[in-house]
Design a protein around this motif. Structure first.
Motif, PDB file in Angstrom:
ATOM      1  N   ALA A   1       0.803  -1.222   0.000  1.00  0.00           N
ATOM      2  CA  ALA A   1       0.000   0.000   0.000  1.00  0.00           C
ATOM      3  C   ALA A   1       0.834   1.269   0.000  1.00  0.00           C
ATOM      4  O   ALA A   1       0.608   2.181  -0.806  1.00  0.00           O
ATOM      5  N   THR A   2       1.800   1.351   0.895  1.00  0.00           N
ATOM      6  CA  THR A   2       2.600   2.582   0.985  1.00  0.00           C
ATOM      7  C   THR A   2       3.401   2.825  -0.282  1.00  0.00           C
ATOM      8  O   THR A   2       3.585   3.971  -0.703  1.00  0.00           O
ATOM      9  N   GLN A   3       3.861   1.750  -0.907  1.00  0.00           N
ATOM     10  CA  GLN A   3       4.621   1.888  -2.149  1.00  0.00           C
ATOM     11  C   GLN A   3       3.717   2.390  -3.282  1.00  0.00           C
ATOM     12  O   GLN A   3       4.118   3.248  -4.088  1.00  0.00           O
ATOM     13  N   LEU A   4       2.488   1.870  -3.342  1.00  0.00           N
ATOM     14  CA  LEU A   4       1.537   2.329  -4.364  1.00  0.00           C
ATOM     15  C   LEU A   4       1.237   3.810  -4.211  1.00  0.00           C
ATOM     16  O   LEU A   4       1.173   4.557  -5.197  1.00  0.00           O
ATOM     17  N   LEU A   5       1.050   4.241  -2.973  1.00  0.00           N
ATOM     18  CA  LEU A   5       0.752   5.654  -2.727  1.00  0.00           C
ATOM     19  C   LEU A   5       1.932   6.535  -3.103  1.00  0.00           C
ATOM     20  O   LEU A   5       1.755   7.645  -3.624  1.00  0.00           O
ATOM     21  N   TRP A   6       3.123   6.062  -2.855  1.00  0.00           N
ATOM     22  CA  TRP A   6       4.322   6.825  -3.223  1.00  0.00           C
ATOM     23  C   TRP A   6       4.432   6.964  -4.748  1.00  0.00           C
ATOM     24  O   TRP A   6       4.744   8.038  -5.267  1.00  0.00           O
TER      25      TRP A   6
END
Length: 890
Positions: A705-710
């Motif tokens: 999730a955090t990578q997608l948002l980045w």
């Protein structure tokens, strides 16, 4: 000096001298610069309340008002509750940064639009420090002395000092469509008089459609009558058709993305994956896949584009015009001032006694002097060594008097204008009554074909004789000789005025004096601009009130028409039926001797045959044609307020070349927006496909999730905006105009998005699965260590961002190679790519950030794989371009 204005003051009942005294102003001197500045501080600028600028906090909060953001906030709470505090902090940080970028874009776009509004501000002619000056209407203050002229929108509430045949259209204020006659006389005191009957007052936002006058400003801004109404009106901002289409596209894609993410969640749930992780990843994928940055990018690209256009003398008043500009395929242009220099000069004069006079000198005969005197007194222009104001034709007539060495100042002192019948497009004449106390005369100037039939006598030398039919034919033949040389003719006549005559009988039984021939040479740059427009699939039409011969000569010189049968007069046009007009119009290029009604008719006929029309205009009567055209273009120098208000674009230099430049710029702006949109859709599609394929195949997801948002934060901001600011492409004027309803996905661009998305997904999954094999595992193994999964995700994470950053270069042009465009010609995009890579390195090499995003360090060999894979979509696109160019050359 301070002065007090009582709210109950009834200016229409006050004597004008008393009002001037209250405002401490002399009607001949006006206010001083210092006094104007002082009164602005006291009364504010002359504008009523508009939308107050939103605070940064309110703009920031507005960025968070989105359903997906609300879901992310829930996700933050869940991750925090589960003890995944770092994930919660990262998601919060991404939301805050994304909102911050949105605020920055809105502020920048807002400032650009405000700057344009100032540029497009209406002008007013005032007397300040004893000099006539042209100023922005918002700088007017109570006490300003304002010159009122036909075609002007009243800039404030004004008490009349003098008025001459003044008629005002007050429908904007009172709803009364019939023009109101105005008179400077004081109204009798007594009961309150309603606005519509205050004859010695004119009010802000109403229109002068006849006559002229002088007045003193008594109220500005919110204190004006229309300002009081505006205070109680809530207006809403409107979106451009382009923004609406993109908004609808975003919603459609959003629904598709949400459906895919729901499918993603269902499959993951069926496979028994952890619910919390699955929920967070699905929500993040939804956020990453929906191009919510579209609106912000369109706003900033439009604002930057129109600001750039304003620096090139084209002020865009309405943003939808930018989109329409790219579809224009007909430019209908006036001749004078737009295609020509607008610097008229009298080249020849003709009287029956003197014949043609080319070298005008001081030994002029009596009839020639009479001709010049009429042209000077029947004139509203001014000409001094330091300044000139008014219509260029009238300025040329004053210069004609100077050529004869006539003392114009003395004539103006000797003669007083006591009444007038202003020029209008139907009569094509202007008449004034002047007196020098010894005698009173009616002086007329205008089109020779209108004046000559109204004449019964002719001045020959110092004598007045009967005007016979033979003499009329000789005069007309001489006029045609001038017109054949592309000279514009203007005739003069007069008659004694012993007693009062009704105006409809003024211009009868006149004494013909002669006419002059003037020329306004074509602009040198206009010929190149017309050729450039032709190359771009845009035809140029000349629509003018001039004679057919004059118009044809200029049009041939400019390359607008090739043969005489491509020109037609207004009268000839009227003789055709509607069907014949539609059949003939595509073969025409010049419309001569036309009225404003003809202009509207021509626009309608062109639109009926499927054309997108741009129309230029400057006068009051041009407003209907400007409104009917797809793009109305008003002249900024010679244009009336009415024409400017009815237009979409204002040319600050009145130059045809600027219209063509505006079309070119409009095409480039649209092209850049399209580049950004297609890039965003391709990048988002790549993420969705990679995630969906991985979960369908039963692998661990390649991106958390955090990578997608980045990724979403990085690609939706840096390269997407940089593409929207791509340098202008000269080749846009080598293509035909874009159909108005053409989709973003036309010309196989939809296939390009799909192919690009698949390539990015393939690169991501290749890096992901290859990383497993390097460590001796398969992504389908159930016992893969977490360190291996983190390593594989690091490879996928770096590869997808590298691929997206590099692939942005491919979208600079659908056909040209990145090398032919110049690899670094878009410095902003180059910087965005470099900054994106640097941020990735920081994320990977700073231990705290690396752990927060659950990444692993990569070796030099790993980076070689990442960069190689990242270049594949770009290289594949370049190969497709090469194949396309080879096929095209064949």
């Amino acid at each position: 000096m301070l002065f007090n204005l009582s709210k109950s003051m009834l200016f229409y009942q006050e004597e004008i001298n008393a009002i001037l005294k209250k405002f401490n102003v002399d009607k001949k001197q006006g206010l001083s610069k210092a006094e104007v500045e002082s009164r602005i501080k006291t009364h504010g600028y002359n504008k009523w309340r508009t939308h107050e600028s939103k605070s940064l906090l309110s703009l920031f909060l507005a960025q968070l008002q989105d359903a997906l953001i609300y879901v992310l906030l829930v996700a933050i709470a869940i991750t925090a509750y589960m003890g995944e505090y770092i994930d919660a902090i990262i998601i919060s940080g991404v939301i805050l940064i994304n909102a911050g970028l949105g605020v920055y874009q809105e502020v920048k776009a807002g400032k650009a639009i405000q700057a344009l509004q100032k540029l497009a501000a209406l002008k007013a002619t005032v007397i300040r420090e004893g000099i006539r000056q042209i100023v922005d209407t918002f700088t007017l203050v109570p006490g300003d002395i304002v010159v009122l002229e036909t075609g002007q929108i009243i800039p404030a509430d004004i008490r009349l000092i003098t008025s001459v045949n003044l008629q005002v259209e007050e429908a904007a204020l009172t709803g009364e469509s019939v023009p109101v006659y105005k008179d400077a006389k004081t109204l009798p005191s007594g009961n309150h008089v309603v606005l519509g009957e205050q004859k010695n007052m004119v009010f802000m936002s109403t229109l002068i459609n006849y006559g002229r006058g002088l007045g003193v400003v008594v109220a500005t801004g919110r204190k004006t009558e229309v300002g009081k109404i505006a205070e109680n009106i809530n207006t809403t901002e409107t979106k451009t058709p382009l923004e609406i289409r993109l908004s609808e596209l975003g919603k459609t894609l959003g629904k598709i993305a949400l459906g895919v993410c729901f499918l993603f969640f269902i499959i993951g749930f069926w496979q028994g994956r952890p619910l919390a992780d699955l929920f967070l990843t699905a929500v993040s994928l939804a956020v990453a896949s929906i191009p919510e940055g579209l609106a912000a990018i369109v706003a900033i690209v439009l604002s930057i584009g129109v600001t750039k256009m304003s620096k090139k003398n084209a002020i865009i008043k309405r943003l939808p015009a930018v989109e329409t500009l790219g579809s224009v395929n007909i430019i209908c242009s006036d001749k004078t001032g737009t295609l020509t220099m607008n610097q008229m000069k009298v080249m020849q004069a003709y009287t029956f006694n003197s014949g043609f006079v080319s070298r005008i000198n001081t030994s002029a005969k009596a009839d020639l002097l009479q001709l010049s005197k009429i042209m000077q007194l029947c004139n509203d222009a001014t000409l001094t060594k330091h300044q000139q104001t008014g219509d260029p034709t009238e300025i040329a007539l004053l210069d004609f008097a100077d050529q004869l060495n006539i003392n114009r100042e003395q004539i103006n002192l000797n003669y007083q204008r006591i009444d007038e019948y202003p020029f209008d497009s139907d009569r094509k004449m202007m008449s004034v009554i002047v007196t020098n106390h010894a005698k009173t005369e009616l002086l007329v100037k205008g089109a020779i074909d209108q004046i000559l039939p109204s004449c019964s006598h002719i001045q020959i030398g110092t004598e007045v004789k009967e005007l016979t039919e033979t003499k009329k034919q000789e005069i007309l033949k001489s006029s045609e000789q001038m017109s054949a040389k592309a000279l514009r003719t203007l005739a003069a006549a007069y008659k004694p005025y012993p007693k009062k005559i009704e105006k409809e009988n003024w211009e009868k039984e006149l004494i013909f004096v002669g006419f002059v021939g003037m020329i306004d040479p074509p602009r040198k740059e206009a010929k190149k601009a017309i050729a450039k427009a032709h190359q771009a699939g845009i035809a140029t039409f000349m629509i003018t009130g001039d004679h057919k011969q004059t118009a044809t000569a200029i049009a041939k010189d400019l390359g607008i028409l090739q043969t005489d049968d491509q020109a037609i007069t207004g009268h000839e046009w009227d003789s055709l039926s509607s069907k014949e007009q539609q059949e003939k119009i595509n073969s025409l290029r010049v419309f001569a001797r036309v009225s404003p009604q003809h202009k509207v008719n021509v626009v309608k006929r062109l639109q009926e045959t499927g054309h997108i029309v741009s129309m230029t205009g400057d006068g009051v009567n041009d407003a209907p044609s400007l409104s009917h055209a797809n793009i109305g273009v008003a002249m900024g120098i010679t244009g009336t307020d009415v024409a400017k208000n009815a237009s979409d674009i204002i040319l600050t230099d009145d130059n045809f070349t600027t219209i063509v430049s505006a079309v070119e710029q409009g095409r480039n702006i649209y092209s850049n927006i399209k580049k950004s949109v297609l890039f965003l859709l391709t990048s988002n599609l790549g993420e969705v496909i990679a995630m969906l394929v991985s979960i369908v195949l039963g692998m661990p997801v390649p991106l958390i999730a955090t990578q997608l948002l980045w990724i979403n934060l990085l690609t939706d901001s840096l390269p997407a905006i940089a593409l929207g600011m791509d340098p202008d492409d000269p080749s846009v004027m080598q293509h035909k105009p874009r159909p108005p309803k053409e989709s973003f996905f036309a010309h196989k661009q939809g296939l390009r998005v799909l192919a690009g998305g698949c390539l990015i997904a393939l690169v991501t999954l290749t890096a992901y699965t290859y990383a497993y094999s390097i460590k001796g595992y398969s992504p389908f193994d159930s016992s893969v260590p977490q360190t291996v999964i983190d390593y594989a995700r690091s490879m996928a994470f770096m590869s997808i961002i590298t691929a997206q950053l590099f692939y942005a270069l491919a979208f600079r042009h659908y056909q040209k190679s990145i090398f032919s465009l110049g690899l670094f010609s878009n410095k902003i995009l180059s910087a965005a790519i470099v900054l994106g890579v640097v941020l990735q390195l920081v994320l990977l090499e700073v231990p705290f950030l690396r752990e927060a995003f659950k990444l692993s360090s990569l070796s030099l060999n790993d980076w070689g794989i990442v960069l190689t894979l990242g270049l594949i979509p770009l290289l594949a696109n370049e190969i497709v371009k090469i194949i396309y160019r080879i096929k095209k050359d064949k």
